[in-house]
Scaffold this motif. Sequence first.
Motif, PDB file in Angstrom:
ATOM      1  N   LYS A  54      -0.552   4.315   0.956  1.00 45.58           N
ATOM      2  CA  LYS A  54      -1.038   5.112   1.685  1.00 45.58           C
ATOM      3  C   LYS A  54      -0.568   4.771   3.152  1.00 45.58           C
ATOM      4  N   ASP A  55      -0.629   5.857   4.100  1.00 43.07           N
ATOM      5  CA  ASP A  55      -0.455   5.630   5.434  1.00 43.07           C
ATOM      6  C   ASP A  55      -1.536   5.808   6.256  1.00 43.07           C
ATOM      7  N   CYS A  56      -2.786   5.420   6.235  1.00 47.95           N
ATOM      8  CA  CYS A  56      -4.056   5.809   7.085  1.00 47.95           C
ATOM      9  C   CYS A  56      -3.462   5.402   8.537  1.00 47.95           C
ATOM     10  N   ILE A  91      -1.880  -2.245   7.411  1.00 47.77           N
ATOM     11  CA  ILE A  91      -1.168  -2.651   6.327  1.00 47.77           C
ATOM     12  C   ILE A  91      -0.588  -1.418   5.510  1.00 47.77           C
ATOM     13  N   ARG A  92      -0.680  -0.156   6.351  1.00 46.94           N
ATOM     14  CA  ARG A  92      -0.061   1.129   5.748  1.00 46.94           C
ATOM     15  C   ARG A  92       1.325   0.988   5.575  1.00 46.94           C
ATOM     16  N   CYS A 129       0.990  -1.123  -0.157  1.00 46.42           N
ATOM     17  CA  CYS A 129       0.078  -0.078  -0.036  1.00 46.42           C
ATOM     18  C   CYS A 129       0.875   1.130   0.190  1.00 46.42           C
ATOM     19  N   TYR A 184      -5.093   4.341  10.945  1.00 55.07           N
ATOM     20  CA  TYR A 184      -5.818   3.231  11.702  1.00 55.07           C
ATOM     21  C   TYR A 184      -5.538   1.882  11.137  1.00 55.07           C
ATOM     22  N   CYS A 185      -4.712   1.756   9.985  1.00 51.72           N
ATOM     23  CA  CYS A 185      -4.492   0.437   9.240  1.00 51.72           C
ATOM     24  C   CYS A 185      -3.359  -0.265   9.153  1.00 51.72           C
ATOM     25  N   GLY A 209      -4.543  -3.262  -1.007  1.00 56.78           N
ATOM     26  CA  GLY A 209      -3.496  -1.752  -0.482  1.00 56.78           C
ATOM     27  C   GLY A 209      -3.841  -1.010  -1.919  1.00 56.78           C
ATOM     28  N   GLU A 210      -3.463   0.227  -1.481  1.00 55.94           N
ATOM     29  CA  GLU A 210      -3.654   1.178  -2.729  1.00 55.94           C
ATOM     30  C   GLU A 210      -2.540   1.213  -3.685  1.00 55.94           C
TER      31      GLU A 210
HETATM   32 FE1  SF4 Z   1      -5.424   3.224   4.018  1.00 59.26          FE
HETATM   33 FE2  SF4 Z   1      -6.638   1.127   2.544  1.00 59.26          FE
HETATM   34 FE3  SF4 Z   1      -3.839   1.573   2.604  1.00 59.26          FE
HETATM   35 FE4  SF4 Z   1      -4.986   0.591   4.624  1.00 59.26          FE
HETATM   36  S1  SF4 Z   1      -4.947  -0.391   2.937  1.00 59.26           S
HETATM   37  S2  SF4 Z   1      -3.485   2.073   4.477  1.00 59.26           S
HETATM   38  S3  SF4 Z   1      -7.100   1.620   4.547  1.00 59.26           S
HETATM   39  S4  SF4 Z   1      -5.274   2.934   1.658  1.00 59.26           S
END
Ligand code: SF4
Length: 352
Positions: free
Chosen positions: A54-56, A61-62, A52, A58-59, A98-99
């Motif tokens: 991204k770095d949300c 797998i960030r 992924c 809460y997640c 993941g993104e």
């Molecule tokens: Fe954010 Fe989705 Fe990546 Fe988790 S998998 S960090 S929710 S974008």
Amino acid sequence: MAELTRKEMLGWLSEKDPQKLEELFREARACAIRHVGPKVYFRGLIEFSNFCSKDCYYCGIRKSNRNLERFSLTEAEILECAKAAYEMDYGSIVLQSGERQDGVYAGFIEDILRKIKKMTSGKLGITLSLGEQAPETYERWFEAGAHRYLLRIETSSPALYQRLHPADHSFETRKRCLEALCRIGYQVGTGVMIGLPFQTHEDLVGDIFFFKDQDIDMIGMGPYIAHADTPLKAQISDYDPSENFRLGLVMVALTRLFLKDVNIAAATALQTLDVQGREKGVLAGANVIMPNITPTDYRKLYRLYDNKPCLDENARQCKNCLEQRIRAAGAKIGYGEWGDAPHFMRRKSAAV
Ligand code: SF4
Ligand code: SAH
């Protein structure tokens, strides 16, 4: 029942009396039967990669979580999962990861979509849950055969959204993605996490109105569950799983009663907090369940939150277990059907 007001919704979100809550859930299940029918639809969930960008906060797998082995299924492995879903007579699958926004990835997905469609003579429905993408990418995947897309807004409060994400993650961009998906012709799903730190009951009521304002067809929402290796977990002082579970069910019921003809999923996160979470979700108004059909060895690596259930089971075990549970709850399963949301048909015919 007259349309729920904001005030009534707030009242239900604070309601703790089990008997009153039972009445609400019964009403919501009756509303589901009336507007989307008595069946529950299965979508085989393939969580095919935990890479992924991204770095949300809460997640699990960030991208900044180094305490995690990264994996990606090969094309052949994904096709194998899709075939298994087709053979188990699931009407459709969900591809989630993941993104990633690069061209190689977009091409990889497009090829897979075309191959699944060919392999099943167009019969297996395909939902994507691959995050934010350029409109051209969404179009390309739609052309290749995906017809539903899930992109949770996570919270409809822009201020709360900003607290849960780094500065370069944008609420407005995510909202624009939802609008692009609707325009392109997807059946569009969104949703939120429930019981997030700093989230108020007013925010949750706002979420239900957001679903209505955006003319959303499908809802996938579930309780927030902390993950040990995330920044958000470090900020939590009072986490109450049973309260988050109660709020999760009340949100399903209120959303059903307010929106009526949409599809609503009973999220896996509900099952994490209560072994009977998904059946209870159905009895509170949900009509979709997403059994995990990811190969067993990879499931533990796709850990968005702690204590994710069914990590040691395979796809067929999941099917048998769920089938019994749903039947015991008194609902029928819509095998071999796409189970599109009536709301989508209505939205489409209103657009012509
Ligand atoms: Fe954010 Fe989705 Fe990546 Fe988790 S998998 S960090 S929710 S974008
Ligand atoms: N990357 C894609 C899809 C994978 S994440 C995306 O973000 O859209 C799928 C969903 O998992 C997210 O939308 C989020 O709502 C949920 N999720 C992530 N971390 C969670 C947590 N700690 N508790 C509950 N749900 C979580």
